[in-house]
Design a protein around this motif. Structure first.
Motif, short mmCIF file in Angstrom:
data_model
loop_
_atom_site.label_atom_id
_atom_site.label_comp_id
_atom_site.label_asym_id
_atom_site.label_seq_id
_atom_site.Cartn_x
_atom_site.Cartn_y
_atom_site.Cartn_z
N TRP A 253 0.84 -1.20 0.00
CA TRP A 253 0.00 0.00 0.00
C TRP A 253 0.87 1.25 0.00
O TRP A 253 1.92 1.30 0.64
CB TRP A 253 -0.90 0.01 1.24
N LYS A 359 -2.86 -4.30 9.56
CA LYS A 359 -2.75 -3.51 8.33
C LYS A 359 -1.35 -2.91 8.18
O LYS A 359 -0.75 -2.94 7.10
CB LYS A 359 -3.81 -2.40 8.32
N ARG A 366 -4.14 -2.57 -2.01
CA ARG A 366 -5.56 -2.56 -2.39
C ARG A 366 -5.68 -2.88 -3.88
O ARG A 366 -4.73 -2.64 -4.66
CB ARG A 366 -6.16 -1.18 -2.13
N THR A 380 -12.19 3.87 -2.10
CA THR A 380 -11.23 3.02 -1.40
C THR A 380 -10.66 3.77 -0.20
O THR A 380 -10.11 4.86 -0.35
CB THR A 380 -10.08 2.60 -2.33
N GLY A 385 -5.08 -2.57 2.98
CA GLY A 385 -6.27 -3.40 2.86
C GLY A 385 -6.29 -4.65 3.71
O GLY A 385 -7.36 -5.08 4.15
N TYR A 386 -5.15 -5.25 3.96
CA TYR A 386 -5.09 -6.56 4.62
C TYR A 386 -4.91 -6.42 6.12
O TYR A 386 -3.95 -5.78 6.56
CB TYR A 386 -3.93 -7.36 4.04
N SER A 388 -9.37 -7.05 6.01
CA SER A 388 -10.53 -6.16 5.90
C SER A 388 -11.04 -5.76 7.28
O SER A 388 -11.35 -6.61 8.12
CB SER A 388 -11.66 -6.87 5.15
N ARG A 423 -17.23 -6.45 0.72
CA ARG A 423 -16.00 -5.69 0.48
C ARG A 423 -15.31 -6.15 -0.81
O ARG A 423 -14.66 -5.35 -1.49
CB ARG A 423 -15.06 -5.81 1.67
N ILE A 428 -12.87 -3.21 -3.14
CA ILE A 428 -11.86 -2.54 -2.31
C ILE A 428 -11.06 -3.52 -1.45
O ILE A 428 -10.13 -3.12 -0.76
CB ILE A 428 -12.50 -1.47 -1.41
N HIS A 429 -11.44 -4.81 -1.50
CA HIS A 429 -10.71 -5.83 -0.75
C HIS A 429 -10.61 -7.11 -1.56
O HIS A 429 -11.58 -7.53 -2.20
CB HIS A 429 -11.41 -6.16 0.57
N ASP A 433 -8.24 -10.83 2.12
CA ASP A 433 -8.44 -9.80 3.15
C ASP A 433 -9.64 -10.15 4.03
O ASP A 433 -9.61 -10.01 5.26
CB ASP A 433 -8.70 -8.43 2.52
#
Length: 455
Positions: A253, A359, A366, A380, A385-386, A388, A423, A428-429, A433
């Motif tokens: 990210w 996260k 993402r 987003t 992302g990881y 969720s 999600r 967005i996931h 996630d």
């Protein structure tokens, strides 16, 4: 060979069927009732922040002669009632005393101050409500003051008077505890919050179900508890500032500022630490990116994506708690309701720390960053992302509500899965996630429940 007459055999089958049905119904009933903390009366239940309820014991209520004078004052106030006051009485009497304050607490949520959101003001509010309620019940059980309508049967209350003793006022205890905590977290709205608290308190006198001294004692008690809760909240570590730099690695990210990055260092309420259940590192998302790009939306998937995207997730689970409280007719059991709201929101607080820890442990990318040509259905969020957050928090909430309402476990699990799926539908996931989030959330929820049970 002798055999039983047919009518005896039939009767035997009927009794067997009846016994089996009764057994099933009894099992369902047992699995549907809210869990209670042993056989203790509410005044002896364990608390979150207050160490010893006796430290907060309110002084004895006015004697019989003084109560008669208060009755006169109460009748004068009731005679001043108008339609506006009646509407306030009915509004604040709906559900348990904590019901309206949870509605208000969630209505105040905005995402322009994300750190404030992650601090979960409703967790601190509900701990204050719960601890103050238990302290109030301790006093109620000790003093056993009669309600105004019990002292004067000719008094016509606007609403049905609760069956519990009158002193101190449970609605005022709740209002003071909730309002003082919310005013701290939302100083820009403090005046209006405190005004609502005064309205909630006064409504019980105008309704004819509480003495003015019940309200005065309730306010003092709620304030004392709120002050103790806020002393803890002010030392949660949320004042720390991040001084690092966002990494430029295209596989993780990246953004202008990592929102919520310091949350992992905050102090949990029941968890030991934010990294207590940290999951393993995420995989490469090449295949999952392709699955997402190939996904064909239908009405259901789009609806779920927008539904959960328009919510913090926390509010939906509190509404689910409201629903179950009403379904099981628990709204007249003030301490039980306060306990449900408190443990659910404390779990939301602690799982937020776990989510942000994971996260920023991995800076999971993402979909919109993994493939810049991809366009998600919704905005987003500006952090990794990881895993969720919605999936993790929903799994925690489902686990906590299952503790209180075991007969509805399947419903809670289904709702958490729908949240997780939404999600992916929103774009967005990645699926991982969500899957990892559900597992992490369940672990956090189970630990919260087990720790509370042992507290």
């Amino acid at each position: 060979m002798c055999t039983k007459p047919n009518y005896i055999v039939s009767t035997g089958k009927w009794w067997l069927t009846t016994l089996l049905c009764c057994s099933v119904l009894l099992t369902l009933a047992q699995n549907s009732f809210v869990s209670e903390p042993g056989n203790k009366s509410p005044g002896g239940w364990k608390t979150f922040i207050v160490k010893d309820i006796k430290e907060l014991r309110v002084p004895a209520p006015p004697d019989k002669d003084q109560s008669q004078k208060e009755l006169k004052e109460l009748k004068e106030k009731m005679s001043q009632g108008n339609n506006e006051k009646k509407q306030a009485i009915l509004y604040w009497d709906a559900g348990s005393p904590a019901y309206r304050w949870n509605q208000l607490g969630y209505s105040l949520i905005t995402f322009d101050n994300f750190d404030r959101f992650l601090r979960t003001p409703t967790a601190w509010m509900n701990m204050a409500i719960y601890d103050a309620t238990i302290a109030a019940w301790n006093a109620k059980e000790l003093y056993q003051r009669k309600r105004p309508t019990q002292l004067d049967p000719s008094l016509k209350a606007v609403i049905k008077a609760p069956s519990t003793s009158s002193y101190p006022c449970e609605h005022t205890v709740t209002a003071a505890a909730a309002a003082i905590v919310l005013a701290y977290f939302y100083p820009e709205k403090a005046d209006s919050i405190m005004k609502l608290a005064k309205e909630a308190s006064e409504s019980r006198v105008y309704a004819g179900v509480q003495f003015p001294s019940d309200v005065a004692a309730g306010w003092k008690l709620g304030q004392d508890v709120a002050d103790r809760v806020l002393a803890e909240a002010k030392n949660d570590g949320s004042d720390k500032k991040w001084t690092g730099n966002v990494k430029s690695d295209p596989k993780i990210w990246r953004g202008e500022y990592p929102v919520g990055i310091m949350t992992a260092s905050w102090k949990p309420i029941l968890l030991k630490a934010g990294d207590q259940f940290r999951p393993a590192a995420p995989p490469d998302f090449e295949k999952e990116m392709q699955d997402m790009k190939n996904f064909k939306h239908d009405l259901r998937s789009s609806n779920l994506a927008y539904y959960w995207a328009a919510s913090s997730g926390f509010d939906i689970w509190t509404e689910m708690a409201n629903q179950k409280i009403f379904e099981y007719h628990l709204d007249n059991h003030t301490p039980a309701c306060a306990r449900i709201y408190a443990l659910l929101n404390v779990a939301m607080h602690d799982v937020s720390i776990s989510i942000m820890d994971a996260k920023y442990a991995y800076w999971g990318t993402r979909p919109i960053l993994y493939d810049t040509t991809f366009r998600p259905l919704v905005f987003t969020p500006p952090f990794p992302g990881y895993p969720s957050g919605h999936a993790t928090a929903s799994s925690t909430a489902a686990t906590v509500l299952q503790y209180f309402f075991p007969g509805d476990a399947a419903q809670f699990k289904k709702l958490a899965q729908e949240c997780a799926d939404s999600r992916f539908y929103a774009g967005i996931h990645f699926k991982t996630d969500n899957e990892v989030g559900l597992v992490l959330g369940k672990k956090v929820g189970e630990y919260i429940v087990e720790t509370w049970d042992k507290k």
